[in-house]
Enzyme design. Structure first.
Site, PDB file in Angstrom:
ATOM      1  N   CYS A 136     -26.209 -76.684 -24.678  1.00  0.00           N
ATOM      2  CA  CYS A 136     -27.008 -76.516 -23.451  1.00  0.00           C
ATOM      3  C   CYS A 136     -27.585 -77.841 -22.963  1.00  0.00           C
ATOM      4  CB  CYS A 136     -28.145 -75.529 -23.713  1.00  0.00           C
ATOM      5  SG  CYS A 136     -29.211 -75.316 -22.278  1.00  0.00           S
ATOM      6  N   ASP A 178     -32.465 -64.079 -10.140  1.00  0.00           N
ATOM      7  CA  ASP A 178     -31.881 -62.800 -10.580  1.00  0.00           C
ATOM      8  C   ASP A 178     -32.093 -62.662 -12.088  1.00  0.00           C
ATOM      9  OD1 ASP A 178     -30.052 -64.504 -11.770  1.00  0.00           O
ATOM     10  OD2 ASP A 178     -28.274 -63.419 -11.055  1.00  0.00           O
ATOM     11  N   TYR A 231     -33.816 -62.091  -3.911  1.00  0.00           N
ATOM     12  CA  TYR A 231     -32.780 -62.834  -4.631  1.00  0.00           C
ATOM     13  C   TYR A 231     -31.584 -63.135  -3.712  1.00  0.00           C
ATOM     14  CZ  TYR A 231     -28.573 -63.884  -7.045  1.00  0.00           C
ATOM     15  OH  TYR A 231     -27.386 -64.483  -7.361  1.00  0.00           O
ATOM     16  N   GLU A 253     -22.316 -61.837  -3.555  1.00  0.00           N
ATOM     17  CA  GLU A 253     -23.614 -61.592  -4.202  1.00  0.00           C
ATOM     18  C   GLU A 253     -23.937 -60.100  -4.268  1.00  0.00           C
ATOM     19  OE1 GLU A 253     -25.337 -63.507  -5.980  1.00  0.00           O
ATOM     20  OE2 GLU A 253     -24.385 -65.400  -5.497  1.00  0.00           O
TER      21      GLU A 253
HETATM   22  N1  ADE Z   1     -23.968 -63.509 -10.470  1.00  0.00           N
HETATM   23  C1  ADE Z   1     -24.691 -63.452  -9.344  1.00  0.00           C
HETATM   24  N2  ADE Z   1     -24.330 -64.420  -8.489  1.00  0.00           N
HETATM   25  C2  ADE Z   1     -23.339 -65.111  -9.079  1.00  0.00           C
HETATM   26  C3  ADE Z   1     -22.539 -66.220  -8.700  1.00  0.00           C
HETATM   27  N3  ADE Z   1     -22.698 -66.782  -7.512  1.00  0.00           N
HETATM   28  N4  ADE Z   1     -21.608 -66.652  -9.581  1.00  0.00           N
HETATM   29  C4  ADE Z   1     -21.464 -66.051 -10.766  1.00  0.00           C
HETATM   30  N5  ADE Z   1     -22.176 -65.013 -11.181  1.00  0.00           N
HETATM   31  C5  ADE Z   1     -23.106 -64.530 -10.346  1.00  0.00           C
END
Ligand code: ADE
Length: 362
Positions: free
Chosen positions: A215, A151, A133, A50
């Site tokens: 979607c 995020d 986040y 992350e």
């Molecule tokens: N961007 C932020 N966290 C993510 C995740 N766990 N998988 C893919 N993109 C991301």
């Protein structure tokens, strides 16, 4: 006179009904990309992923993620890395304060939690570099704690689902979405967090046209219903970046290259760099700079220009390749400058990618 109909801004819970959440989870489980950090529930690995994924694309993160975890597989191993080794692992990823905060937090995890990552949102949130986040992402993905993780991807998805015209760079908007999301989070909180991120990173992306026909939430999405998908989310214009003219010097004597260490505070703090000064120097200026360090240039040659964009500053660089006589040793100056063996530069000294146009000469 016909009035333009005001768009109704819906609440998250009106759109993300239990039925819609099920559809979203089913879509995620079938269509998710296979990513290395999705093969684990280890909170440490999820944390590293992350942090790396902030401001960095998934494809760029993958090799760094593997290398970093091979070198530092646990919080204790990360805590015991020295700064040079840490920066070398981070070299090219940018935003080095992320690496420094990871290290500080790993020391705290080792000292306060016996090397085990904490399990609650509040304890995670208290670690260096972990914001709302990231704490929400780790707690939900690793432990299925029902906490929101909002995020940029998730803000875009929620703005469209609710047809919200609120500025997504405004902290109040993020806080409102976190609060509204909380009651709709299912028991499978980790998959839910990742499903919203995945939708925002793929079908409901920022730059390409949204692919609403595929979607799973198209039939509940307010932006889709009202034709506003292309207008949302709303974000206020960012302040323009400050442009700075710089001159970069590749000063070398064959086997060695002049480096300096950046000051401990500010942009690229503590990293190594090719010597550089503000402004665009001419050849005489370059000769004067090198002589002031106690060295004698044999040859000065202008090489290519380059540009590097940081979050708030843009460097417009010109550069010179300066050859020193090889019997040179000893530098004057404030001790910041030193000649590094070229082989040691690739193994030991992390040089930020701002200098990428020039380190390729080494
Ligand atoms: N961007 C932020 N966290 C993510 C995740 N766990 N998988 C893919 N993109 C991301």
């Amino acid at each position: 006179m016909k009035m333009k109909k005001e768009i109704e801004n819906k609440r998250v819970s009106e759109v993300l009904t239990p039925h819609a959440v099920e559809a979203l989870l089913a879509w995620y489980r079938e269509h998710r990309r296979a990513l290395p950090w999705r093969e684990t529930r280890d909170p440490y690995r999820i944390w590293i992923s992350e942090i790396m994924l902030q401001q960095t694309r998934v494809e760029a993160v993958k090799p760094y993620y593997a290398r970093f975890l091979a070198a530092a597989p646990t919080p204790a191993a990360l805590a015991s890395l020295d700064e040079a080794a840490l920066f070398k692992l981070w070299e090219g990823l940018g935003y080095y304060s992320r690496a420094k905060n990871l290290h500080r937090a790993a020391v705290a995890v080792t000292e306060q939690y016996g090397g085990e990552m904490p399990r609650t949102y509040e304890e995670l949130r208290a670690l260096a570099g972990v914001g709302d986040y990231t704490a929400g992402a780790i707690a939900s993905i690793a432990y299925d704690v029902r906490v929101p993780a909002v995020d940029g991807n998730v803000l875009r998805v929620l703005s469209r689902l609710c047809a919200s015209g609120a500025d997504i760079l405004d902290e109040k908007t993020k806080k409102r979405f976190r609060e509204e999301l909380l009651p709709v989070i299912p028991a499978a909180a980790g998959d839910f967090t990742q499903s919203l991120i995945e939708l925002g990173a793929t079908l409901c992306g920022p730059n390409t046209e949204a692919q609403c026909e595929r979607c799973p939430l198209a039939d509940v999405c307010e932006a889709h219903r009202t034709g506003l998908t292309g207008e949302l989310p709303v974000r206020r214009a960012k302040k323009p970046r400050r442009v700075e003219a710089r001159t970069v010097l590749l000063v070398r004597d064959g086997a060695r290259t002049l480096l300096s260490k950046r000051p401990p505070k500010g942009l690229l703090a503590g990293l190594y760099e090719l010597p550089n000064v503000e402004g665009h120097l001419d050849t005489d200026g370059v000769i004067a700079f090198v002589r002031a360090l106690g060295a004698e240039p044999l040859r000065v040659r202008r090489i290519e220009d380059a540009k590097h964009i940081f979050s708030h500053i843009e460097w417009h660089m010109i550069a010179y390749d300066v050859t020193l006589s090889s019997d040179f040793d000893g530098l004057r100056g404030d001790g910041r400058y030193f000649l590094a063996e070229n082989s040691a530069i690739s193994e030991h000294y992390a040089i930020p990618s701002a200098f990428g146009a020039y380190t390729k000469y080494l």
